[in-house]
Design a protein around this motif. Structure first.
Motif, PDB file in Angstrom:
ATOM      1  N   VAL A  23     -11.485  -6.117  -1.542  1.00 12.61           N
ATOM      2  CA  VAL A  23     -10.155  -6.273  -2.157  1.00 12.61           C
ATOM      3  C   VAL A  23     -10.577  -6.282  -3.416  1.00 12.61           C
ATOM      4  O   VAL A  23     -11.411  -6.875  -4.226  1.00 12.61           O
ATOM      5  CB  VAL A  23      -9.792  -7.567  -1.881  1.00 12.61           C
ATOM      6  N   TYR A  24      -9.771  -5.642  -4.242  1.00 17.34           N
ATOM      7  CA  TYR A  24      -9.602  -5.539  -5.814  1.00 17.34           C
ATOM      8  C   TYR A  24      -8.794  -6.508  -6.425  1.00 17.34           C
ATOM      9  O   TYR A  24      -7.951  -7.176  -6.144  1.00 17.34           O
ATOM     10  CB  TYR A  24      -9.409  -4.234  -6.246  1.00 17.34           C
ATOM     11  N   ALA A  25      -9.322  -6.768  -7.571  1.00 15.43           N
ATOM     12  CA  ALA A  25      -8.247  -7.614  -8.790  1.00 15.43           C
ATOM     13  C   ALA A  25      -8.061  -6.624  -9.783  1.00 15.43           C
ATOM     14  O   ALA A  25      -8.849  -5.862 -10.331  1.00 15.43           O
ATOM     15  CB  ALA A  25      -8.951  -8.954  -9.117  1.00 15.43           C
ATOM     16  N   TYR A  26      -6.675  -6.792 -10.272  1.00 18.64           N
ATOM     17  CA  TYR A  26      -6.322  -5.709 -11.589  1.00 18.64           C
ATOM     18  C   TYR A  26      -5.609  -6.553 -12.300  1.00 18.64           C
ATOM     19  O   TYR A  26      -4.646  -7.187 -12.363  1.00 18.64           O
ATOM     20  CB  TYR A  26      -5.488  -4.519 -10.925  1.00 18.64           C
ATOM     21  N   HIS A  27      -6.413  -6.461 -13.689  1.00 19.82           N
ATOM     22  CA  HIS A  27      -5.820  -7.229 -14.997  1.00 19.82           C
ATOM     23  C   HIS A  27      -4.494  -6.576 -15.231  1.00 19.82           C
ATOM     24  O   HIS A  27      -4.546  -5.390 -16.162  1.00 19.82           O
ATOM     25  CB  HIS A  27      -6.825  -7.377 -15.909  1.00 19.82           C
ATOM     26  N   GLN A  76       2.271  -1.192 -11.209  1.00 11.99           N
ATOM     27  CA  GLN A  76       0.640  -1.084 -11.683  1.00 11.99           C
ATOM     28  C   GLN A  76      -0.186  -1.386 -10.504  1.00 11.99           C
ATOM     29  O   GLN A  76      -1.085  -0.775 -10.167  1.00 11.99           O
ATOM     30  CB  GLN A  76       0.468  -2.191 -12.825  1.00 11.99           C
ATOM     31  N   LEU A  77       0.087  -2.504  -9.710  1.00 10.20           N
ATOM     32  CA  LEU A  77      -0.940  -2.840  -8.488  1.00 10.20           C
ATOM     33  C   LEU A  77      -0.586  -1.562  -7.391  1.00 10.20           C
ATOM     34  O   LEU A  77      -1.583  -1.136  -6.922  1.00 10.20           O
ATOM     35  CB  LEU A  77      -0.330  -4.117  -7.934  1.00 10.20           C
ATOM     36  N   ILE A  78       0.744  -1.085  -7.234  1.00  6.50           N
ATOM     37  CA  ILE A  78       0.815  -0.257  -6.085  1.00  6.50           C
ATOM     38  C   ILE A  78      -0.024   1.052  -6.778  1.00  6.50           C
ATOM     39  O   ILE A  78      -0.707   1.952  -5.748  1.00  6.50           O
ATOM     40  CB  ILE A  78       2.300   0.136  -6.102  1.00  6.50           C
ATOM     41  N   GLN A  79       0.007   1.341  -7.873  1.00  4.69           N
ATOM     42  CA  GLN A  79      -0.617   2.637  -8.514  1.00  4.69           C
ATOM     43  C   GLN A  79      -2.155   2.433  -8.077  1.00  4.69           C
ATOM     44  O   GLN A  79      -2.809   3.494  -7.907  1.00  4.69           O
ATOM     45  CB  GLN A  79      -0.204   2.949  -9.808  1.00  4.69           C
ATOM     46  N   GLU A  80      -2.750   1.301  -8.211  1.00  2.00           N
ATOM     47  CA  GLU A  80      -4.131   0.999  -8.163  1.00  2.00           C
ATOM     48  C   GLU A  80      -4.438   1.077  -6.374  1.00  2.00           C
ATOM     49  O   GLU A  80      -5.362   1.637  -6.193  1.00  2.00           O
ATOM     50  CB  GLU A  80      -4.516  -0.339  -8.582  1.00  2.00           C
ATOM     51  N   TYR A  81      -3.548   0.681  -5.701  1.00  2.00           N
ATOM     52  CA  TYR A  81      -3.651   0.850  -4.288  1.00  2.00           C
ATOM     53  C   TYR A  81      -3.739   2.277  -3.832  1.00  2.00           C
ATOM     54  O   TYR A  81      -4.451   2.608  -2.972  1.00  2.00           O
ATOM     55  CB  TYR A  81      -2.670   0.126  -3.548  1.00  2.00           C
ATOM     56  N   GLU A  82      -2.896   2.981  -4.439  1.00  3.59           N
ATOM     57  CA  GLU A  82      -2.808   4.336  -4.054  1.00  3.59           C
ATOM     58  C   GLU A  82      -4.098   5.075  -4.608  1.00  3.59           C
ATOM     59  O   GLU A  82      -4.667   6.074  -3.836  1.00  3.59           O
ATOM     60  CB  GLU A  82      -1.721   5.120  -4.759  1.00  3.59           C
ATOM     61  N   THR A  83      -5.047   4.495  -5.360  1.00  2.82           N
ATOM     62  CA  THR A  83      -6.089   5.065  -5.893  1.00  2.82           C
ATOM     63  C   THR A  83      -7.350   4.484  -5.036  1.00  2.82           C
ATOM     64  O   THR A  83      -8.001   5.542  -4.708  1.00  2.82           O
ATOM     65  CB  THR A  83      -6.438   4.964  -7.335  1.00  2.82           C
ATOM     66  N   THR A  84      -7.215   3.346  -4.888  1.00  2.81           N
ATOM     67  CA  THR A  84      -8.444   2.840  -3.964  1.00  2.81           C
ATOM     68  C   THR A  84      -8.069   2.709  -2.729  1.00  2.81           C
ATOM     69  O   THR A  84      -9.194   2.650  -1.658  1.00  2.81           O
ATOM     70  CB  THR A  84      -8.528   1.260  -4.405  1.00  2.81           C
ATOM     71  N   GLY A  85      -6.939   2.673  -1.893  1.00  2.00           N
ATOM     72  CA  GLY A  85      -6.837   2.413  -0.543  1.00  2.00           C
ATOM     73  C   GLY A  85      -6.812   1.295   0.016  1.00  2.00           C
ATOM     74  O   GLY A  85      -7.206   0.873   1.259  1.00  2.00           O
ATOM     75  N   ALA A  86      -7.127   0.229  -0.981  1.00  2.62           N
ATOM     76  CA  ALA A  86      -7.426  -1.216  -0.835  1.00  2.62           C
ATOM     77  C   ALA A  86      -6.473  -2.098  -1.189  1.00  2.62           C
ATOM     78  O   ALA A  86      -5.814  -1.989  -2.180  1.00  2.62           O
ATOM     79  CB  ALA A  86      -8.857  -1.533  -1.208  1.00  2.62           C
ATOM     80  N   SER A  87      -6.550  -3.427  -0.680  1.00  6.02           N
ATOM     81  CA  SER A  87      -5.697  -4.593  -1.294  1.00  6.02           C
ATOM     82  C   SER A  87      -6.115  -4.846  -2.643  1.00  6.02           C
ATOM     83  O   SER A  87      -7.114  -4.768  -3.040  1.00  6.02           O
ATOM     84  CB  SER A  87      -5.994  -5.852  -0.467  1.00  6.02           C
ATOM     85  N   VAL A  88      -5.186  -5.078  -3.550  1.00  8.81           N
ATOM     86  CA  VAL A  88      -5.304  -5.311  -4.984  1.00  8.81           C
ATOM     87  C   VAL A  88      -4.366  -6.546  -5.489  1.00  8.81           C
ATOM     88  O   VAL A  88      -3.165  -6.709  -4.883  1.00  8.81           O
ATOM     89  CB  VAL A  88      -4.790  -4.113  -5.875  1.00  8.81           C
ATOM     90  N   ILE A  89      -4.967  -7.441  -6.215  1.00 14.38           N
ATOM     91  CA  ILE A  89      -4.491  -8.664  -6.499  1.00 14.38           C
ATOM     92  C   ILE A  89      -4.295  -8.659  -8.035  1.00 14.38           C
ATOM     93  O   ILE A  89      -4.996  -8.285  -8.548  1.00 14.38           O
ATOM     94  CB  ILE A  89      -5.240  -9.914  -6.188  1.00 14.38           C
ATOM     95  N   GLY A  90      -3.028  -9.058  -8.488  1.00 14.81           N
ATOM     96  CA  GLY A  90      -2.669  -9.041  -9.916  1.00 14.81           C
ATOM     97  C   GLY A  90      -3.209 -10.235 -10.419  1.00 14.81           C
ATOM     98  O   GLY A  90      -3.446 -11.426 -10.051  1.00 14.81           O
ATOM     99  N   VAL A  91      -4.318 -10.213 -11.703  1.00 15.99           N
ATOM    100  CA  VAL A  91      -4.644 -11.094 -12.299  1.00 15.99           C
ATOM    101  C   VAL A  91      -4.628 -11.339 -13.768  1.00 15.99           C
ATOM    102  O   VAL A  91      -4.131 -10.163 -14.468  1.00 15.99           O
ATOM    103  CB  VAL A  91      -5.988 -11.325 -12.225  1.00 15.99           C
TER     104      VAL A  91
END
Length: 296
Positions: A242-246, A143-158
């Motif tokens: 840097v994003y956070a993803y629920h 799920q986080l990798i999919q968000e990274y591929e969309t944003t191109g930025a670091s993503v933290i799971g929360v």
């Protein structure tokens, strides 16, 4: 954009919460039913498309390397006895390309990640912590990798935690939200009681750009006198978004005793062969008129 193909699994901690069990056995090898906790983490990484894993170990962690190595005599014995299903389970833990490096002194999670910098190079990468097992339809890391591929930025799971537990975690200070994705103003490591900017806690899954290593090179000690990864992520957030993803899924805390026991119980209740006998045993236990003697 480079794909996320490498992952770091820090496993150098002393496991003091589980002493004396972890005096001679790594806490990452404590089993949930019939699999050590670290195998759940490795399987999530592989199911998320990770091709190379580096486990950061410490003194007394050789059992982890042995577990993910081939056990030829055992495999031959199982094959000769026709125990094919069990043989497949054993081989499952040795069919992954895993590398190892030692964290020579316990200087914190940020330092453990920094130890793997040469293995990662200039690629984006994942970090998976062994204290958190996540069960979900789509693997948490994927799920986080999919968000990274969309944003191109670091993503933290929360995920959210009760307000009275926020001091146990890194907490995000959200700035904006779109669906399950947060823009973050600040990442705060273990805020003081009553001072947390939200109840959204970092849950042991990260996708990071290699820029984090330049920050970790100079990162000073933080909470607990250790080099904190959350502090480095906050500095990275000041330089680039840097994003956070629920993330979706059930997260199990196996880093402390009660969480470990509850995880084992929940997994046993989901186990086809164990569910019935366990429910019967629990019913009989609860029907007893006297409570068991307190130990420990």
């Amino acid at each position: 954009m480079k794909k996320v193909k490498k992952a770091i699994i820090p496993a150098a901690g002393l496991g003091t919460r589980f002493l004396p069990a972890t005096k001679a056995m790594p806490k990452e090898m404590l089993p949930i039913i019939d699999k050590p906790t670290i195998q759940y983490i490795v399987e999530e990484a592989v199911e998320s498309g990770i091709e190379d894993i580096i486990i950061v170990t410490g003194k007394g962690k050789r059992a982890i390397e042995d577990h993910f190595d081939h056990a030829f005599e055992l495999e031959m014995n199982l094959a000769e006895k026709g125990k094919i299903r069990l043989l497949e389970e054993v081989r499952r833990s040795s069919g992954v390309d895993i590398h190892y490096i030692r964290q020579k002194e316990p200087r914190g999670l940020g330092h453990a990640v920094w130890c793997a910098r040469r293995f990662i190079g200039d690629e984006p990468f994942a970090v998976l912590l062994g204290d958190d097992i996540v069960q979900s339809e789509v693997p948490c890391l994927k799920q986080l990798i999919q968000e990274y591929e969309t944003t191109g930025a670091s993503v933290i799971g929360v995920q959210p935690v009760p307000d009275h537990e926020t001091q146990r975690y890194g907490i995000i200070d959200p700035k904006a939200k779109q669906g399950r994705l947060y823009q973050v103003r600040n990442f705060v490591e273990k805020p003081q009681p009553g001072q947390a900017p939200s109840n959204m806690a970092i849950m042991g899954r990260y996708v990071l750009t290699p820029d984090i290593f330049r920050i970790l090179d100079l990162q000073e000690e933080g909470a607990g006198g250790e080099i904190q990864l959350t502090d480095a992520i906050q500095k990275l957030n000041e330089l680039e978004q840097v994003y956070a993803y629920h993330f979706q899924g059930v997260r199990y805390d196996v880093g402390e005793k009660l969480g470990f026991i509850l995880t084992t119980l929940d997994f046993a209740l989901r186990h086809q062969e164990l569910r019935g006998p366990l429910l019967q045993a629990m019913e009989e236990f609860l029907e007893k008129s006297t409570l068991p003697k307190v130990i420990g």
